[in-house]
Design an enzyme around this catalytic site. Structure first.
Site, PDB file in Angstrom:
ATOM      1  N   ARG A 103      -5.670-139.650 -17.098  1.00 40.58           N
ATOM      2  CA  ARG A 103      -5.490-138.269 -16.608  1.00 40.58           C
ATOM      3  C   ARG A 103      -4.012-138.101 -16.313  1.00 40.58           C
ATOM      4  NH1 ARG A 103      -8.918-134.924 -12.237  1.00 40.58           N
ATOM      5  NH2 ARG A 103     -10.129-134.753 -14.131  1.00 40.58           N
ATOM      6  N   HIS A 130      -9.124-130.690 -21.636  1.00 42.07           N
ATOM      7  CA  HIS A 130     -10.044-131.491 -20.808  1.00 42.07           C
ATOM      8  C   HIS A 130     -11.320-131.742 -21.637  1.00 42.07           C
ATOM      9  CE1 HIS A 130     -11.709-133.381 -17.438  1.00 42.07           C
ATOM     10  NE2 HIS A 130     -11.804-132.399 -16.578  1.00 42.07           N
ATOM     11  N   GLN A 133     -14.810-132.986 -20.099  1.00 49.66           N
ATOM     12  CA  GLN A 133     -15.451-131.920 -19.342  1.00 49.66           C
ATOM     13  C   GLN A 133     -16.205-130.967 -20.283  1.00 49.66           C
ATOM     14  OE1 GLN A 133     -15.312-131.116 -15.830  1.00 49.66           O
ATOM     15  NE2 GLN A 133     -16.977-129.853 -16.576  1.00 49.66           N
ATOM     16  N   ASP A 228     -12.753-121.341 -13.732  1.00 46.53           N
ATOM     17  CA  ASP A 228     -12.041-122.530 -13.236  1.00 46.53           C
ATOM     18  C   ASP A 228     -10.994-122.031 -12.240  1.00 46.53           C
ATOM     19  OD1 ASP A 228     -10.899-125.050 -12.923  1.00 46.53           O
ATOM     20  OD2 ASP A 228      -9.841-125.036 -14.850  1.00 46.53           O
ATOM     21  N   CYS A 268     -16.158-126.079 -13.836  1.00 47.38           N
ATOM     22  CA  CYS A 268     -15.924-127.523 -14.009  1.00 47.38           C
ATOM     23  C   CYS A 268     -15.799-128.239 -12.669  1.00 47.38           C
ATOM     24  CB  CYS A 268     -14.685-127.758 -14.852  1.00 47.38           C
ATOM     25  SG  CYS A 268     -13.229-126.947 -14.174  1.00 47.38           S
ATOM     26  N   ARG A 296     -21.486-135.048 -16.649  1.00 46.29           N
ATOM     27  CA  ARG A 296     -20.257-135.794 -16.942  1.00 46.29           C
ATOM     28  C   ARG A 296     -20.606-137.271 -17.111  1.00 46.29           C
ATOM     29  NH1 ARG A 296     -15.281-133.872 -15.293  1.00 46.29           N
ATOM     30  NH2 ARG A 296     -14.483-135.640 -16.461  1.00 46.29           N
TER      31      ARG A 296
HETATM   32  N1  NVA Z   1      -7.785-126.651 -14.628  1.00 51.61           N
HETATM   33  C1  NVA Z   1      -8.072-127.612 -13.580  1.00 51.61           C
HETATM   34  C2  NVA Z   1      -9.261-128.429 -13.950  1.00 51.61           C
HETATM   35  C3  NVA Z   1      -9.685-129.432 -12.911  1.00 51.61           C
HETATM   36  C4  NVA Z   1     -10.835-130.286 -13.362  1.00 51.61           C
HETATM   37  C5  NVA Z   1      -6.846-128.487 -13.341  1.00 51.61           C
HETATM   38  O1  NVA Z   1      -6.196-128.889 -14.315  1.00 51.61           O
HETATM   39  O2  NVA Z   1      -6.538-128.764 -12.186  1.00 51.61           O
HETATM   40  N1   CP Z   2     -14.039-131.496 -13.292  1.00 57.38           N
HETATM   41  C1   CP Z   2     -13.271-132.564 -13.033  1.00 57.38           C
HETATM   42  O1   CP Z   2     -12.639-133.131 -13.919  1.00 57.38           O
HETATM   43  O2   CP Z   2     -13.298-132.979 -11.742  1.00 57.38           O
HETATM   44  P1   CP Z   2     -12.281-134.016 -11.076  1.00 57.38           P
HETATM   45  O3   CP Z   2     -10.924-133.362 -11.101  1.00 57.38           O
HETATM   46  O4   CP Z   2     -12.802-134.200  -9.683  1.00 57.38           O
HETATM   47  O5   CP Z   2     -12.287-135.278 -11.872  1.00 57.38           O
END
Ligand code: NVA
Ligand code: CP
Length: 311
Positions: A103, A130, A133, A228, A268, A296
């Site tokens: 990540r 993502h 997800q 989101d 998500c 997930r």
């Molecule tokens: N768009 C959000 C998704 C979190 C799972 C982010 O990147 O923070």
């Molecule tokens: N939806 C998602 O990826 O959650 P986290 O940021 O908690 O991993």
């Protein structure tokens, strides 16, 4: 199958659909308590430059349930690109572990990891996409409505920021052939390169792709509404400004009422309750956010099995 899952577009329609069949089998085994330790002795390294609840817990639990092991590498542990280069991290990890999940802030970091690792690299969220997800989301859609994988009969409306989640949703819709309408403020629409790639896929699958500004037009006749956060991880400084810009893009009872009567609502998570979604919607009868979060786990176990066995 490609070695890595960097973008949702690394998979074909048929590979995604096969992944859903495997996820369903894996989910059913897990629910019945039947052991499925096909990744015995295997190790997954998990690199995190950003916080996580779902991604970390589901990958780690998934590896445990498959008989393997996962190592959590916190942002301060390896300091990707600072303590040593991304390429060196990738080549070293490849000598010890069987797969890497990352990540990152920059999507390019995951691309570089994938190019320099000999083992599979999985995108656990970048600024561009993502994929894990969105695969879990489409698996949830398949379980709840598109049971025959008849994607063309359904419409999803994505409301809010044209971000990483929106990008992967667009690409997956194009690849599978599901209709999607995106409702985003003009300055926050999805990237042009993603729209173009989606339209290319959609030419083949005949998915209807709409990029709109008006959330009420976007949700018309929608079977699914997806939202989101307005400020993603890394954009915290813009949160107040974004609250103003996105004020009319809240998924609330009024907006939900403009979609199909039996519309299902996805998010998500994490949710900023009272911003992009209200309590009454996220906790209400249309919401499927918890089955979505649960999936997930099941879907990523299928990703791990497919990538580690390279089939
Ligand atoms: N768009 C959000 C998704 C979190 C799972 C982010 O990147 O923070
Ligand atoms: N939806 C998602 O990826 O959650 P986290 O940021 O908690 O991993």
């Amino acid at each position: 199958m490609k070695k890595d899952l960097v973008s949702v577009s690394d998979l074909t329609k048929s590979e995604i659909e096969k992944m859903f069949v495997l996820s369903k089998k894996i989910k059913s085994k897990t629910k019945k308590g039947i052991a499925h330790r096909v990744l015995k002795e295997k190790t997954l390294a998990m690199i995190f430059e950003k916080p996580s609840l779902r991604t970390r817990v589901t990958f780690e639990t998934g590896m445990t349930q498959l008989g393997g092991h996962a190592i959590y590498l916190a942002p301060a542990d390896i300091q990707l690109g600072k303590r040593e280069s991304v390429a060196d991290v990738a080549s070293n990890l490849s000598r010890w572990v069987d797969a890497v999940m990352a990540r990152t802030f920059s999507h390019q970091t995951i691309v570089e990891l994938a190019e320099n690792a000999t083992v599979p690299v999985i995108n656990g969220l970048s600024d561009l996409e993502h994929p894990c997800q969105i695969l879990a989301d489409f698996f949830t859609i398949y379980e709840h409505r598109a049971k025959k994988m008849d994607w063309r009969n359904w419409k999803l409306a994505y409301i809010g920021d044209g971000n990483n989640v929106c990008h992967s949703l667009l690409l997956a819709s194009g690849i599978l052939g599901m209709n999607i309408s995106v409702g985003c403020p003009k300055a926050y629409q999805p990237k042009q390169e993603i729209i173009e790639k989606t339209l290319e896929f959609a030419q083949k699958t005949k998915a209807k792709i709409e990029i709109l500004e008006d959330p009420f037009v976007a949700v018309k006749e929608a079977d699914f509404i997806y939202t989101d956060v307005w400020a993603s991880m890394g954009q915290e400084a813009e949160r107040e400004e974004r609250k103003r810009v996105f004020a009319d893009y809240q998924v609330n009872a009024k907006l939900v009422a403009k979609a199909k009567e039996d519309v299902l609502v996805l998010h998500c998570l994490p949710a900023h309750r009272g911003e992009e979604i209200t309590d009454e919607v996220i906790d209400g009868p249309h919401s499927i956010v918890l089955p979505q979060a649960e999936n997930r786990l099941h879907l990523q176990k299928a990703i791990l099995v497919k990538l580690l066995f390279n089939k």
